[in-house]
Every structure is written in structure tokens, then in C-alpha cells.
Design a protein around this motif. Sequence first.
Motif, PDB file in Angstrom:
ATOM      1  N   GLY A   1       0.808  -1.204   0.000  1.00 46.07           N
ATOM      2  CA  GLY A   1       0.000   0.000   0.000  1.00 46.07           C
ATOM      3  C   GLY A   1       0.845   1.259   0.000  1.00 46.07           C
ATOM      4  O   GLY A   1       0.333   2.354   0.256  1.00 46.07           O
ATOM      5  N   GLY A   2       2.158   1.100  -0.284  1.00 48.93           N
ATOM      6  CA  GLY A   2       3.041   2.276  -0.351  1.00 48.93           C
ATOM      7  C   GLY A   2       3.951   2.402   0.846  1.00 48.93           C
ATOM      8  O   GLY A   2       4.117   3.505   1.399  1.00 48.93           O
TER       9      GLY A   2
ATOM     10  N   ASP B   1       2.529   1.349  -4.944  1.00 52.17           N
ATOM     11  CA  ASP B   1       1.489   0.377  -4.602  1.00 52.17           C
ATOM     12  C   ASP B   1       0.287   1.117  -4.000  1.00 52.17           C
ATOM     13  O   ASP B   1       0.418   2.237  -3.493  1.00 52.17           O
ATOM     14  CB  ASP B   1       2.059  -0.622  -3.585  1.00 52.17           C
ATOM     15  CG  ASP B   1       1.181  -1.855  -3.414  1.00 52.17           C
ATOM     16  OD1 ASP B   1       0.294  -2.075  -4.263  1.00 52.17           O
ATOM     17  OD2 ASP B   1       1.402  -2.602  -2.438  1.00 52.17           O
ATOM     18  N   SER B   2      -0.877   0.481  -4.059  1.00 52.68           N
ATOM     19  CA  SER B   2      -2.053   1.094  -3.429  1.00 52.68           C
ATOM     20  C   SER B   2      -2.735   0.088  -2.516  1.00 52.68           C
ATOM     21  O   SER B   2      -2.611  -1.132  -2.692  1.00 52.68           O
ATOM     22  CB  SER B   2      -3.040   1.570  -4.495  1.00 52.68           C
ATOM     23  OG  SER B   2      -3.740   0.466  -5.028  1.00 52.68           O
TER      24      SER B   2
ATOM     25  N   GLU C   1      -5.886  -0.484  -2.443  1.00 55.50           N
ATOM     26  CA  GLU C   1      -6.899  -1.232  -3.204  1.00 55.50           C
ATOM     27  C   GLU C   1      -6.266  -2.370  -3.997  1.00 55.50           C
ATOM     28  O   GLU C   1      -6.850  -3.460  -4.111  1.00 55.50           O
ATOM     29  CB  GLU C   1      -7.687  -0.290  -4.126  1.00 55.50           C
ATOM     30  CG  GLU C   1      -8.498   0.776  -3.393  1.00 55.50           C
ATOM     31  CD  GLU C   1      -9.399   0.222  -2.275  1.00 55.50           C
ATOM     32  OE1 GLU C   1     -10.012  -0.845  -2.479  1.00 55.50           O
ATOM     33  OE2 GLU C   1      -9.480   0.860  -1.201  1.00 55.50           O
ATOM     34  N   ASP C   2      -5.073  -2.149  -4.563  1.00 64.51           N
ATOM     35  CA  ASP C   2      -4.404  -3.245  -5.279  1.00 64.51           C
ATOM     36  C   ASP C   2      -4.028  -4.362  -4.319  1.00 64.51           C
ATOM     37  O   ASP C   2      -4.145  -5.549  -4.651  1.00 64.51           O
ATOM     38  CB  ASP C   2      -3.149  -2.735  -6.000  1.00 64.51           C
ATOM     39  CG  ASP C   2      -3.487  -2.076  -7.329  1.00 64.51           C
ATOM     40  OD1 ASP C   2      -4.268  -2.670  -8.091  1.00 64.51           O
ATOM     41  OD2 ASP C   2      -2.984  -0.975  -7.593  1.00 64.51           O
TER      42      ASP C   2
ATOM     43  N   GLU D   1      -5.088  -1.399   4.964  1.00 67.68           N
ATOM     44  CA  GLU D   1      -5.087   0.036   5.282  1.00 67.68           C
ATOM     45  C   GLU D   1      -4.035   0.371   6.343  1.00 67.68           C
ATOM     46  O   GLU D   1      -3.484   1.467   6.341  1.00 67.68           O
ATOM     47  CB  GLU D   1      -6.478   0.479   5.757  1.00 67.68           C
ATOM     48  CG  GLU D   1      -7.458   0.554   4.592  1.00 67.68           C
ATOM     49  CD  GLU D   1      -8.857   1.015   4.983  1.00 67.68           C
ATOM     50  OE1 GLU D   1      -9.640   1.304   4.056  1.00 67.68           O
ATOM     51  OE2 GLU D   1      -9.180   1.068   6.188  1.00 67.68           O
TER      52      GLU D   1
ATOM     53  N   THR E   1       8.221   2.691  -1.877  1.00 73.77           N
ATOM     54  CA  THR E   1       8.356   4.024  -2.465  1.00 73.77           C
ATOM     55  C   THR E   1       9.808   4.304  -2.838  1.00 73.77           C
ATOM     56  O   THR E   1      10.091   4.823  -3.933  1.00 73.77           O
ATOM     57  CB  THR E   1       7.837   5.088  -1.468  1.00 73.77           C
ATOM     58  OG1 THR E   1       6.509   4.727  -1.090  1.00 73.77           O
ATOM     59  CG2 THR E   1       7.816   6.470  -2.095  1.00 73.77           C
TER      60      THR E   1
END
Length: 475
Positions: free
Chosen positions: A56-57, A68-69, A71-72, A94, A62
Amino acid sequence: MTDGEMADLIVVGLGAAGASAAIDAARAGLDVLVLERASGGGGSTAASGGYLYLGGGTSVQTANGYADSVEDMIAFLTCEMPDPPHDKIRAYCEASVAHFEWLKAQGVPFNTKYFGGKHFEVPSDETLSWTGGEKAHPHVTVARPAPRGHMVAAQGAAGHVLIERLIAAAEGAGVRFAYDANVTDLVTDDGTVTGVRYRSEGAERVATARHGVLLATGGFAMDPAMLAEHLPVMARDDVYVVGGAYADGVGIRLGRSVGGATKHMHAQLITSPLYPPEGYLKGVLVNRDGDRFVAEDSYHARTSQAIVDQPGHVAYLIVDTAMYEPPSFGQQQLIDVWEDFASMERDLGLPEGRLQATVARYNADAAEGRDGAMHKHADWCQPLVVPPFAAVDCSLGKAVFSGFSLGGLATDVDGRVLREDGSAIDRLYAAGATASNLAQGSSSYASGVCLGESTYFARRVAAAVARDAALAAAA
Ligand SMILES: Cc1cc2nc3c(=O)[nH]c(=O)nc-3n(C[C@H](O)[C@H](O)[C@H](O)COP(=O)(O)OP(=O)(O)OC[C@H]3O[C@@H](n4cnc5c(N)ncnc54)[C@H](O)[C@@H]3O)c2cc1C
């Protein structure tokens, strides 16, 4: 019987889950007592590779240019999961960036190095790598691929570093520990779990919990009876179960003893990695009918489970001379080499013409850089045209398979143990391999999910117990 110990939260078992819960609970002001059967903490965590599946990052993603997200990551984890717990998946994804920072803050070492190859265990110390089938079918069709394996920075298996640092952080937070303390029973009062019975120094003792008991004793790979009942393949003499010596399912049995339900007890992580060498991914994996059955570039445990599921558990990897390398870890053995596929299929006892047809179709597709049958990534599509052709035995019973259990107690998103009817047992929690969370089977797994969920959901237990304690104090 010796009575006496009392704590706000009693943590049973000092692996990744127990240590993570203990740290956060103590930092939240709770008096925490950890009871550990062995003479020191560690369990399966100490034996593990030290990968955590995070994304998710994260700062490491980074730093390496991967956007990345959440949602992915959610889409990736949900894909192929038999019974996705959507609230847990979302909460986990999350919180992933912050959870990584939390691990770093506990002194767990990570670096910003990246390993881009296809390997079941990074051979050096790079933190970031691809540890699942992110680029493989079907996951690649639902989620933008990103490397999410975050390995504790150490050469080789790094799980021992993870647990050493977590225990040190727990000590620093003021957690109390009792070693050689073998928890045998739960104590209840009118349906509420109020403590545990344990054996220590030859005496039976009772410890009382003011606000909760966390079962974090690991999985059940070391219990032959539970294996035979739930994971018969793992119970075979020729499959190596791996993990801590006390991963005997006691936490699951304790939860059941007070009405706790279980989930996914038939889920296993079973593997006989085909890669490295990466070149093997260009070959075709066929069953005893000469048919392909999985994309060869899948995550290693997904491929291994697919082999287990084939008739007779039989599978052969077929490669040509351009792709052949001796197997890196000796998990599979070369059967022989042949000048043509007709003689190969005859000698392997495959139905006449089937392997020839399978290879002909694969070669025609691969020549166009695609795989119409199994959707293997174009990077690994290469026709088998350079004789002699080799067959490597990947069958269960011939290749080396190993694994551990994934199922456990049913829990809500905060680790409360649930009954069959979905109601929570008052003040009883489970986390790590004792609980069922995101790891539901080899086909949907990615390396790092177990340690990721063990540490994260245990921290949610700490937060939930702290909330309950605050409410009780205010009442
Ligand atoms: C070889 C191997 C490699 C792995 N690699 C990875 C990886 O890289 N990434 C990943 O995500 N997962 C990996 N896993 C899975 C992962 O290690 C486990 O899922 C995870 O460590 C479970 O943590 P835990 O805290 O639940 O249990 P454990 O780490 O097993 O800790 C449980 C503790 O409870 C104690 N205990 C047991 N019974 C009692 C009792 N009656 N009373 C008191 N204490 C008790 C045990 O002694 C132990 O210390 C691997 C597993 C193995 C075996």
C-alpha cells in the motif's frame, strides 16, 4: 495448586503474535504477563524466513519506485481466497504502511534494498522482493503487481532476528515473562474467561486475567492426531512438517474447550519450490495424463498445492536443453532425458499422444509469446525445441515437500474468539497461527502473510483489551 499471579492481560505463547500484543498492551498501560512453555521465546517465528507481506506504499516500496495502493493489495489478497474476511483484509491493508513503521520502531531491522528475481527465499539480505504470485495469473488480472515481501534485514532465514527484537521491545515496555510455563487449561467464571492453569517448576498454578487471555501458541503442525484429522497430506511420512516444537495445537484445543469455533482447519502451506532455477518456469508441468494444470510461474506453494491435487499426486516438469539446469536445492530429481516427446511419454507411462499434443500447443503459443492454456506470463513463454528433453519428477512422494498448518480459531477483526453462532467468548482472544485470519491455503498465499497477520492482528487484540480495560475503569 499454587495460585497467585494476576495481570490485566495474560499472553499464552511468545512468538511473533504474543510478543506484538504484549508490547502494545504494556505501552497502553496494561499489566501484561506472558506465559511461555519453552525456556525462551521464539516458536515457529524463530525458524521462519522473516518475511512480512506489507504494501500500500511502504517507505521501502516508495524508495524503489513502486507506487502500490491499498486497493491493489486488497484485490491481490482477496483473489483466490476461499472465504475472504473482507473486514480483516481491509483493516490489514489500510494499516500496512503504519504497521511497517511500527515494526521498525520496535528495532526490527529493514533496509531499502530490492531483489527482483523469482526465488522462494531471497538468497541475500534485500528487504523488498516479490514473494507471491503478483505477476502471475490470475492475480495479475485483478491487481496491479507490486513487490510486497518485506524481509527483516539479515542473511538467510531472518525470523530469529524479528523475534529477538520484538522480545527486547516487550522487555523494554515492562512486560512480565514466565518461561517453562506450560498452559494446560482455561479458567472460566459463568462463561467469561478469567485466567489459565499452567504447569511450572513441577507445580500446577493458576494465573488470573483481569481483562483478557490471548492464545498465541502457534499452529498444529507438530500434533500427529490433528494433522491426521485435518491435513492428511501433511501427515504423510514423506512430507516434512516444519515449525516450533510446541506448535501442537494446544491453543486451538483450549479455545474449543470453552466453545470456540475453528476455521480453515484443512488449509495448509505446502511447498516443493520449482524455482530457482528461474529457467524451469519456461518449461511445462504436466500430470499423469500429460495435461498441464497450473501456470508454471505461479507462487511456489500454489503450484505445489496444484500438484498435490492431481490424480495420484503425479507431476512432471518438462524442459528442453536450453532451459535445463540442475535443481538448485535438490527438491526434485531429474528422471531422464529423451530425444523426442513420443519416447518420453511412453517411458513415463503417459497416455499415447497426450504429452506430444500438450507440448505442440504450448510451443505454438510460446512462439507467439503467449500461453493460451494456463496464461503464464510472456516472460516465461519459450518453446521446447532444443533436444534432448528432460523430465524432472515433481510428484508428491518423489520430490521433497514441506509445510505447516494455517487454520485456527475463528476470530473477529479484533481477535475475539467466536463461537459457531458468531458470538464472542468474553475476554478470550487468539492471534497468530492459533487463529484463522488471512492465510487460508497455498493457492491464495504469499510469503509473509503469516508473520504479517500474526503481528498486526495481535496488536489489535492489545488495543481491544486496552479499550475494554478503560471502559471498565470508567464504569
Ligand atoms: C520454516 C518456516 C518458515 C516460515 N517462514 C515464514 C515467513 O518468512 N513469513 C511468514 O509470514 N510466515 C512464515 N512462516 C510461518 C510463521 O513463522 C508462523 O505462522 C508464525 O511464526 C506464527 O507465529 P505465532 O506467534 O502464532 O506462533 P509461534 O511463533 O509458533 O509462537 C508460539 C509460542 O507459543 C509457545 N507455546 C506453545 N504451547 C504453549 C503452552 N501450552 N503454554 C505456553 N506457551 C506455549 C511456543 O513455545 C512458542 O514460543 C514460516 C514457518 C516455518 C515453520
